[in-house]
Every structure is written in C-alpha cells, then in structure tokens.
Write an enzyme that holds these catalytic residues in place. Structure first.
Site, PDB file in Angstrom:
ATOM      1  CG  HIS A 160      20.420  28.945  13.931  1.00  0.00           C
ATOM      2  ND1 HIS A 160      19.894  27.672  14.025  1.00  0.00           N
ATOM      3  CD2 HIS A 160      20.098  29.379  12.699  1.00  0.00           C
ATOM      4  CE1 HIS A 160      19.298  27.358  12.897  1.00  0.00           C
ATOM      5  NE2 HIS A 160      19.399  28.378  12.062  1.00  0.00           N
TER       6      HIS A 160
ATOM      7  CG  ASP B 150      21.534  20.858  15.419  1.00  0.00           C
ATOM      8  OD1 ASP B 150      20.650  20.942  16.296  1.00  0.00           O
ATOM      9  OD2 ASP B 150      21.446  21.440  14.315  1.00  0.00           O
TER      10      ASP B 150
ATOM     11  N   GLY C 178      16.020  18.674  11.004  1.00  0.00           N
ATOM     12  CA  GLY C 178      16.735  18.138  12.154  1.00  0.00           C
ATOM     13  C   GLY C 178      16.909  16.646  12.079  1.00  0.00           C
TER      14      GLY C 178
HETATM   15  O1  DOR Z   1      17.809  21.194  11.880  1.00  0.00           O
HETATM   16  C1  DOR Z   1      17.676  21.814  12.936  1.00  0.00           C
HETATM   17  N1  DOR Z   1      16.809  21.383  13.865  1.00  0.00           N
HETATM   18  N2  DOR Z   1      18.373  22.925  13.122  1.00  0.00           N
HETATM   19  C2  DOR Z   1      18.147  23.725  14.185  1.00  0.00           C
HETATM   20  O2  DOR Z   1      18.808  24.722  14.325  1.00  0.00           O
HETATM   21  C3  DOR Z   1      17.076  23.399  15.160  1.00  0.00           C
HETATM   22  C4  DOR Z   1      16.808  21.952  15.153  1.00  0.00           C
HETATM   23  C5  DOR Z   1      15.535  21.590  15.874  1.00  0.00           C
HETATM   24  O3  DOR Z   1      15.307  22.102  16.972  1.00  0.00           O
HETATM   25  O4  DOR Z   1      14.814  20.743  15.370  1.00  0.00           O
END
Ligand code: DOR
Length: 446
Positions: free
Chosen positions: A199, A325, A344
């Site tokens: 990452h 993702d 996320g």
């Molecule tokens: O936006 C993200 N959410 N990027 C990540 O690398 C982890 C992920 C998460 O686990 O919520």
C-alpha cells in the site's frame, strides 16, 4: 498444505460434503470469452469440472440449464483486494455477507485483506478466516500481514503463514514505512516464493490529508494528500525490488506518476505487477465537492488526468489488474464529517460494470479474471480457460442489462457505495463456484 480450500484445494475437492453438489449444469446460448478469445459456445459442467465446451451441445437428462442468451460466459472474476472485516468488524461486513456480494459481482475467488482485528498475522487467525470462508459462495483465500499487528515494526511469521498456502503478504490499510524492514521482508518473500503487496503511502507526506491535494482541496478547505505521497513509496520500493530480486505487487495505484514509474520498471524487467480500482479509473476529486464522506478513500480520488492515465495503463496492460479494494464501513462510522470518516468504499457488486464502461469488455475481463488469478497463484482453478478439464468457476455477464445502484439492495452489510443512484450497464446473471450455481438470474442462492 492443510487441505483447506483457501490453501490450495482443487475445485473438485471443494464439492465434497457440500449440500446439492455435485450436479450437472448446462450454460446455454452465450459467447465464451477467455484469454484464448471469444466464440459462441455452450458449457457443460459436471461434478465441479467443465466437461464440454462447444456450440449447440445436447442437454443431458436431469441437467440444470442456465440461460446465457445475450451474455458472455467467462472464467469467474478474482478480486486481489477485498476487506471482509471478519474477525473483529462484523458490524461492517462478514465473510458470509462479503462472500455473497462477491458472488453477485461475478467473483469466484477473493483475497481477504489482513487488516482485521486481530490482523491476519498468525496461522491461528489465517486458519479461522479460511475455515469461515469454506461456507462462502466464493473461494476465500487470505493475504497475510507483513508485520506483526501491521504495526510496521517486526516481521510476522511469514513462513508459518506460507505453509498454510498464503501467497500474498501486505500491511494494506497502511504502507510499510521502514525501508530496511521492507528489504528484509522482500528477502524472506523471495525465499518463500510469495509476493509482497504494498500500500504505497508515505505517512509523513500524507500528513493529515484526507483528499487529493489539488485545486479542489484548496477550494473545499480539506487538507490534501499530494501525489508524491504515493509516488515516493513506489519509487523507493522499486529500488528495493531491484536490490532484492523479489516480486512485488503494487496495490490500488492512483496517480499518473505511479503509472510512469511502473511502466519504466516493467521495461527494465523488474518482477512487478500492479492493480487499480474501479473507483480510481472513473471518479475524481471533484466528487468531494459536497463533503460527502462516501467519497473518502485511501489513496484518495485523484484528478481527471490521473484517472485517464490509469485507464490507459489498464488498456495497455501496464497495470495488470483491476481490484475492488471493497472497504465496507458501517453507516454509524461513515456518516460523520469528511475529515473524521474512515476511508473506503464498497466495490464488489459494481466493479465489473464500472470497469467495462471504463476500459472495455476485453481489457476488463483480463484485468479482473485471468491476470489476478495468476498474481494470486490461483490459476490452477480460476481465471480460465473455459475448456474441458478446467475447474467450473464461471461468471455469466449480461453486458446489455441496465440497473440502478440502490445501496439498500446490496448484499454487503454496509451501504457506502460511491455509485448510489447511478445507472450502470452490464450485470452478472449467474455465477458458478466449483460447479455450484451460487448466483442464478441475479439472485444469490445462499
Ligand atoms: O480506503 C481504504 N480503506 N484504503 C485502504 O487501504 C484500507 C481500506 C479499509 O480497510 O477501510
């Protein structure tokens, strides 16, 4: 090998003891598309294996017929990057709900990310996830953490995890900041024959940023994350790959500069692969204009120019894979001010339609099926070809079906899709995992 399905069992083994399997299925009237090209063909499946592929096959007595008229019939999709949240964050997702979302999205295998609570940094936690994954409608394999607790300080017991069949290691959710430790992990990885997945975000350069640093962040008054936060780590890790000779996979690349670095590394012959997400291919920082936290993600949505560079890179194969993702967050966690929200967004159920719209059908399928199957080491049973003797992991996709994304109707336990209310073109009609029809006519069967 332990005999756990996620640790390398063949598709036919997965049928043993499963209610309803094995059975005979006929996928009729579609165009088969795999790495070998496209042809009009029916597909006959028996006891977890494709036994015949060809035009106008006779339907055996007792076979279940799945209509594929107007559809493409492809090797099931493989997601290199799925957050299933179990153990520890079951209010956001479980292996059961995330597995169902994956099957509805056309996936037959997912790589579960290790940023669970506790992290997948031991054989005990990996085994727990693999065992729970056995009842999912897709094959669940795990990525192991590179460092204990993903804290970036001490290496996790990688050999112990590799002995369980773990092929990918990552501290995803954050980047491994310590270059010395990363070099040591690469040396171990080379010895074990596994892949490290990074990452790429330099924490110091991220600072307190929560969206892409550019004209939108200035206008909105939201602290920005510069493209350099990602590119500096991509450049550092390419130097470490060069020094170690070990393989590395770059997760969710988001900038044109990262693409340029990757292109040069591949031209040099470095053993690197990379993925981009459907959201980075299609959405930009302009989405943050209403301060809606659903658009907050790491790495952040970038500029038009970055998204165009990513689409071109998936188009010419520089970026090997499109990975979701898929990052569920429960409404009570996500519905807070932008700068406080966790990053996320959901991806499994919308990924294929969004990616096909961005890069076209043929490139989308390569980037979501056969390329990731190879990167994950699952190509003995996923990613095709759709041919006699192959494991029956198959997706039937109707490229002409239009549907509007309604968060309330998603199978995921969370609702944080950035595509809410959008009309997408293309929908999964059926998914067959290890010979079992787990999605039929767009409905999950369990
Ligand atoms: O936006 C993200 N959410 N990027 C990540 O690398 C982890 C992920 C998460 O686990 O919520």
């Amino acid at each position: 090998m332990t005999g756990l399905p996620g640790a390398g069992g063949r598709a036919s083994d997965r049928d043993v003891g499963r209610a309803g399997a094995p059975r005979t299925l006929m996928v009729r009237g579609g165009d088969v598309v795999d790495a070998g090209g496209r042809r009009r063909a029916d597909v006959l499946v028996e006891a977890g294996t494709v036994v015949r592929v060809g035009p106008d096959l006779a339907v055996p007595t007792g076979a279940t017929v799945l209509d594929a008229g107007g559809c493409v019939v492809l090797p099931g999709l493989v997601d290199l990057h799925t957050h299933l949240r179990q153990p520890g964050r079951e209010e956001a997702e479980t292996i059961e709900t995330g597995g169902r979302a994956a099957a509805l999205g056309g996936f037959t295998a997912v790589v579960a990310m290790p940023n669970t609570e506790p992290a997948i940094d031991s054989a005990a936690v990996a085994t727990e996830v693999l065992l729970l994954g056995r009842s999912a409608p897709v094959e669940v394999v795990v990525a192991g953490a590179i460092t204990v607790g993903r804290a970036g300080e001490r290496l996790a017991p990688m050999a112990e995890l590799a002995a369980l069949g773990v092929r990918i290691f990552t501290d995803d959710g954050s980047g491994l900041q310590d270059g010395g430790l990363m070099l040591r992990a690469l040396d171990y990885a080379r010895g074990l024959g596994v892949t490290l997945a990074q990452h790429c975000e330099d924490d110091r350069l991220v600072g307190g940023g929560s969206m892409h640093e550019g004209s939108w962040s200035s206008r909105l008054g939201i602290p920005g994350v510069p493209a350099a936060a990602e590119e500096a780590m991509v450049a550092r890790d390419l130097a470490l790959v060069r020094a170690s000779g070990a393989r590395m996979h770059f997760l969710h690349l988001s900038t044109a500069g990262s693409v340029a670095l990757l292109r040069a590394a591949k031209a040099e012959g470095l053993p690197v692969t990379a993925e981009a997400t459907p959201h980075h291919l299609t959405l930009t920082d302009a989405e943050c204009a209403a301060y809606d936290p659903v658009f907050k993600v790491n790495p952040p949505l970038r500029s038009d120019r970055d998204a165009a560079a990513l689409r071109a890179a998936v188009g010419d194969g520089t970026v090997d894979a499109v990975a979701t993702d898929h990052a569920p967050h429960a409404p009570e966690a996500k519905d807070v001010p932008f700068d406080e929200a966790p990053p996320g967004m959901l991806g499994l159920e919308t990924a294929l339609a969004v990616t096909v719209a961005a890069v076209g059908l043929e490139r989308a399928l390569a980037a979501m099926s056969w390329h990731p199957a190879t990167i994950a080491g699952l190509d003995d049973r996923h990613g095709g070809p759709v041919a006699a003797g192959s494991a029956a992991n198959v997706c039937v996709f109707d490229p002409g079906a239009r549907w509007t994304v309604d968060p309330a109707r998603l199978a995921s336990r969370s609702r944080n899709t950035p595509f809410a209310g959008r009309t997408l073109e293309g929908r999964v009609r059926h998914t067959i995992t290890a010979g079992e029809p787990v999605v039929v006519d767009g409905e999950a069967q369990r």
